[in-house]
Structure formats: structure tokens, C-alpha cells
Design a protein around this motif. Sequence first.
Motif, PDB file in Angstrom:
ATOM      1  N   CYS A 167       4.663  -2.843   7.613  1.00 18.79           N
ATOM      2  CA  CYS A 167       2.702  -3.571   8.014  1.00 18.79           C
ATOM      3  C   CYS A 167       2.017  -2.569   8.089  1.00 18.79           C
ATOM      4  CB  CYS A 167       2.881  -4.823   7.925  1.00 18.79           C
ATOM      5  SG  CYS A 167       4.907  -6.190   7.191  1.00 18.79           S
ATOM      6  N   SER A 168       1.877  -2.685   9.524  1.00 23.67           N
ATOM      7  CA  SER A 168       0.700  -2.030   9.862  1.00 23.67           C
ATOM      8  C   SER A 168       0.471  -0.450   9.989  1.00 23.67           C
ATOM      9  CB  SER A 168       1.289  -2.175  11.491  1.00 23.67           C
ATOM     10  OG  SER A 168       1.490  -2.699  12.109  1.00 23.67           O
ATOM     11  N   ALA A 169       1.997   0.074   8.768  1.00 24.31           N
ATOM     12  CA  ALA A 169       1.255   1.874   8.483  1.00 24.31           C
ATOM     13  C   ALA A 169       0.601   2.707   8.029  1.00 24.31           C
ATOM     14  CB  ALA A 169       2.756   1.550   7.551  1.00 24.31           C
ATOM     15  N   ASP A 170      -0.635   1.352   6.892  1.00 24.13           N
ATOM     16  CA  ASP A 170      -1.221   1.110   6.576  1.00 24.13           C
ATOM     17  C   ASP A 170      -2.857   0.907   7.164  1.00 24.13           C
ATOM     18  OD1 ASP A 170      -1.625  -0.917   6.410  1.00 24.13           O
ATOM     19  OD2 ASP A 170      -1.713  -1.544   3.851  1.00 24.13           O
ATOM     20  N   ALA A 171      -2.564   1.296   9.092  1.00 24.76           N
ATOM     21  CA  ALA A 171      -3.811   0.590   9.984  1.00 24.76           C
ATOM     22  C   ALA A 171      -4.154  -0.932   9.773  1.00 24.76           C
ATOM     23  CB  ALA A 171      -4.339   1.817   9.941  1.00 24.76           C
ATOM     24  N   GLU A 172      -2.921  -1.825   9.245  1.00 22.53           N
ATOM     25  CA  GLU A 172      -3.995  -3.430   9.246  1.00 22.53           C
ATOM     26  C   GLU A 172      -2.431  -4.136   9.171  1.00 22.53           C
ATOM     27  OE1 GLU A 172      -6.206  -6.008   6.055  1.00 22.53           O
ATOM     28  OE2 GLU A 172      -5.667  -4.315   5.436  1.00 22.53           O
ATOM     29  N   TYR A 173      -2.250  -4.780   9.614  1.00 25.13           N
ATOM     30  CA  TYR A 173      -1.906  -5.831  10.005  1.00 25.13           C
ATOM     31  C   TYR A 173      -1.742  -7.517   9.689  1.00 25.13           C
ATOM     32  CZ  TYR A 173       2.301  -8.075  11.600  1.00 25.13           C
ATOM     33  OH  TYR A 173       3.488  -9.763  11.982  1.00 25.13           O
ATOM     34  N   SER A 228       0.767  -1.157  -0.068  1.00 24.29           N
ATOM     35  CA  SER A 228      -0.460   0.019   0.073  1.00 24.29           C
ATOM     36  C   SER A 228       1.014   1.024  -0.153  1.00 24.29           C
ATOM     37  CB  SER A 228      -1.042  -0.115   1.235  1.00 24.29           C
ATOM     38  OG  SER A 228      -0.324  -0.089   2.446  1.00 24.29           O
ATOM     39  N   GLU A 229      -0.176   2.213  -0.160  1.00 23.92           N
ATOM     40  CA  GLU A 229       1.046   3.754  -0.430  1.00 23.92           C
ATOM     41  C   GLU A 229       2.034   3.932   0.367  1.00 23.92           C
ATOM     42  OE1 GLU A 229       2.908   6.484  -2.020  1.00 23.92           O
ATOM     43  OE2 GLU A 229       1.310   5.091  -3.153  1.00 23.92           O
ATOM     44  N   PRO A 230       0.386   4.015   2.361  1.00 24.42           N
ATOM     45  CA  PRO A 230       1.308   4.598   3.426  1.00 24.42           C
ATOM     46  C   PRO A 230       2.315   2.923   3.434  1.00 24.42           C
ATOM     47  CG  PRO A 230      -0.763   3.902   3.738  1.00 24.42           C
ATOM     48  CD  PRO A 230      -0.628   3.439   2.802  1.00 24.42           C
ATOM     49  N   GLU A 231       2.275   1.731   3.464  1.00 21.38           N
ATOM     50  CA  GLU A 231       3.202   0.842   3.996  1.00 21.38           C
ATOM     51  C   GLU A 231       4.949   1.919   3.157  1.00 21.38           C
ATOM     52  OE1 GLU A 231       1.205  -3.438   4.531  1.00 21.38           O
ATOM     53  OE2 GLU A 231       1.592  -2.138   2.326  1.00 21.38           O
ATOM     54  N   ARG A 232       4.870   1.961   1.105  1.00 25.94           N
ATOM     55  CA  ARG A 232       5.728   2.008   1.044  1.00 25.94           C
ATOM     56  C   ARG A 232       6.338   3.730   1.432  1.00 25.94           C
ATOM     57  NH1 ARG A 232       7.814  -0.051  -3.868  1.00 25.94           N
ATOM     58  NH2 ARG A 232       6.677  -0.877  -4.390  1.00 25.94           N
ATOM     59  N   GLU A 233       5.337   4.697   1.870  1.00 24.44           N
ATOM     60  CA  GLU A 233       5.745   5.927   2.467  1.00 24.44           C
ATOM     61  C   GLU A 233       6.360   5.922   3.377  1.00 24.44           C
ATOM     62  OE1 GLU A 233       2.260   8.280   2.422  1.00 24.44           O
ATOM     63  OE2 GLU A 233       2.125   8.581   0.065  1.00 24.44           O
ATOM     64  N   TYR A 234       6.442   4.262   4.318  1.00 22.26           N
ATOM     65  CA  TYR A 234       6.845   4.414   5.862  1.00 22.26           C
ATOM     66  C   TYR A 234       7.989   3.794   5.518  1.00 22.26           C
ATOM     67  CZ  TYR A 234       7.862   2.336  10.050  1.00 22.26           C
ATOM     68  OH  TYR A 234       8.069   2.588  11.720  1.00 22.26           O
TER      69      TYR A 234
END
Length: 164
Positions: free
Chosen positions: A107-113, A49-55
Motif C-alpha cells: 500500500c505504501s509503494a506509491d509513497a501514500e498509505y 496504483s502502478e507502483p503498488e502493482r509493481e511492488y
Amino acid sequence: MSNENSLIASRWYVKEQWGWSYDTYISDEDALDYLKALLICTKGDDIISEPEREYVIGFAACRELPSSVIEAASAYDANEDIVDIMCRSSIVQKAKKGMIYWAIKACSADAEYNNQEKAAVRYMAGLMGVSEQIVEEIEAVIIEEQKLKEKRNALVYDSTVLWE
């Protein structure tokens, strides 16, 4: 931010977060392999996800990694077998519990692990000889950290960003 300010910020963060000071760096190749391992775990559910890559990219920037490494990680499709990374990169093996910690955070950066990401993290942990119990303890610490962060933000800043 200038490169000098980035260096100051990165060193301050590491000192604040972990209590460490340092003067040496890992090689660009090892740094990229570290980021690749994180991205492979985030793709455990077939999606980065975009938040995961950004993280992961933010993590790289905070670690003073060169633009070339960050650019390579930004374009990385994470279709490589993590076994190949483990075989060629000594830093991944040396930093195995840290790898697990940061992989779970990414993995949790998009609020889902989710279960597939958990399986990818556990697969990587198994390759490094890290037990299920240690993985569960790291997951618990991350949950505690999040709760403490929320509590701190509520107490100190009333859970609002002051400059918005």
C-alpha cells in the motif's frame, strides 16, 4: 537473468532479509491468494496504483513464483471479497502478521498509505484475529525500516545511485 540466477537471488534475499533458508514452496493457488490479498488491500482506496502493482509483482518474482501466478496477479482486478480468500487459503491465515506487513509495504509503494488503505489492512487483520496494537507495531517497524534505509544509503552511498 536465468532461472538459476533468479533462484540464487531469491534465496540470497530471503537469507539476507530474514535469516531463513528453505527448500519447500507453497502451492501456486496459495501463492496467488496471498498476492490477491495484498492487491485487495492496495485497492482499499479504489485504486491499485502502478507502483503498488509493481511492488506486489516484484514481491512475487523475488519469491520464485511461477510466471503463471505472476501473470494472474498482474491481471487481477482485486474486486473479490477478502473474506473469500481467507476462507479458502490456509497460507494467508498461517502468515497473518506477514500478510499485514507486506500489505502495508504494498500500500505504501506509491509513497501514500492513506486512511482507506489502512482501513483495508485493519479489516484483513481483524478477519485474521490480529489486534490493532500489532498492526500499529508493524506500521511503526516499517517507518523505522525506511528511516534506517535512508540513513544507510546516505552513509554508504551518499544517497546516490553509483551507476547513474
